[in-house]
Motif scaffolding. Structure first.
Motif, short mmCIF file in Angstrom:
data_model
loop_
_atom_site.label_atom_id
_atom_site.label_comp_id
_atom_site.label_asym_id
_atom_site.label_seq_id
_atom_site.Cartn_x
_atom_site.Cartn_y
_atom_site.Cartn_z
N THR A 96 47.14 41.03 30.18
CA THR A 96 47.84 41.10 30.90
C THR A 96 45.65 40.33 32.04
O THR A 96 45.70 40.46 33.14
N TYR A 99 44.16 36.88 31.17
CA TYR A 99 45.32 36.02 32.14
C TYR A 99 44.95 36.19 33.52
O TYR A 99 44.55 35.13 34.48
N ILE A 186 54.45 38.46 35.83
CA ILE A 186 54.21 38.85 34.28
C ILE A 186 55.18 38.03 34.12
O ILE A 186 55.30 37.66 32.59
#
Length: 281
Positions: A96, A99, A186
């Motif tokens: 996460t 990204y 997500i």
């Protein structure tokens, strides 16, 4: 002027030198493994009398003793629990974060990336006392979860650095198409980015798995109960005050290398693809 073509003898000599270098590399890598396996089948008197020789008979009792007396199975289970928790936390947090750093433009993004990369330059020994105090204050000292958190934090910088490079290689048009279909960040990361970057994701996971599995220092510091010992800590039981039980130790080492070999064998193709594609990028 014409350049002379290399002679056949010169090409053959270079090939011979290359094969010789590869043979030496294989011998250097496999000789210790062969020594460990051969030593695991000896009795203690036989090993001390001739540590480098071939065993007179195959003594499988060392493997049975390593499993029962030395509790190798318990150590494998303990390590599996810690590594599984550490990898889960690390890969979720690193994926996460990588990204966000690869796709979102926000003030201070480069500073955040530089700060994360700076953590890779800090020797883990310096952080032992602060981490010990933090875990004690949180009530996590001596727990699997506390050690898993330390492992996840330790590998965070390198994982973010590698995963960010893979995420940047994915065309942004694919994410725009997913956005038009109503996917959120997500969902895009899970359904679009990770499948395309699976070789790199598995490469990072394997590297971190091996580091966590083989760690001795952090487990020795942060685990207090002998029954919770991981694999490296459990191997210390073979070292006695005045001697070392080398045959049983070698039998335990032979058993404990199986999980690492299985992980690498099952993901070998993805592992190689991850490194080769990373090199091209």
């Amino acid at each position: 002027m014409t350049r002379n073509a290399p002679s056949a003898s010169g090409s053959s000599m270079g090939r011979v030198i290359g094969y010789a270098a590869l043979a030496l590399a294989v011998i250097q890598a496999m000789a210790p493994v062969a020594w460990v396996i051969l030593g695991s089948f000896k009795t203690r008197p036989e090993f001390y009398a001739d540590p480098w020789g071939v065993p007179r008979a195959l003594l499988f009792q060392n493997y049975a003793d390593a499993v029962t007396i030395a509790r190798v199975g318990d150590y494998v289970l303990n390590s599996a629990i810690v590594v599984a928790m550490g990898l889960a936390m690390l890969m979720v947090a690193a994926a996460t974060t990588a990204y966000a750093l690869a796709r979102y433009a926000f003030p201070g993004r480069n500073a955040v990336l530089a700060l994360i990369l700076m953590t890779m330059m800090v020797p883990p020994d310096i952080l032992t006392i602060p981490l010990f105090m933090v875990l004690r204050s949180l009530g996590l000292l001596g727990s699997y979860f506390g050690l898993a958190c330390v492992y996840a934090v330790g590998g965070f910088g390198m994982a973010v650095f590698l995963l960010r490079g893979y995420f940047l290689s994915v065309p942004a048009e694919l994410e725009e198409a997913a956005l038009l279909e109503g996917a959120g960040p997500i969902r895009i990361l899970w359904s679009v980015i990770l499948p395309l970057c699976l070789p790199g994701f598995l490469s990072v996971a394997i590297i971190q798995f091996m580091g966590m599995w083989n760690d001795l220092y952090l487990a020795f510091v942060f685990l207090r109960d002998p029954d919770m010992a991981t694999v490296p800590l459990g191997l210390l039981n073979f070292f006695q005050r005045d001697s070392v039980d080398w045959p049983r130790l070698f039998a335990a080492l032979a058993i404990l290398t199986v999980p690492v070999l299985l992980v690498y064998a099952l993901a070998q193709r993805r592992f190689v693809e991850g490194f080769t594609s990373g090199a091209v990028k």
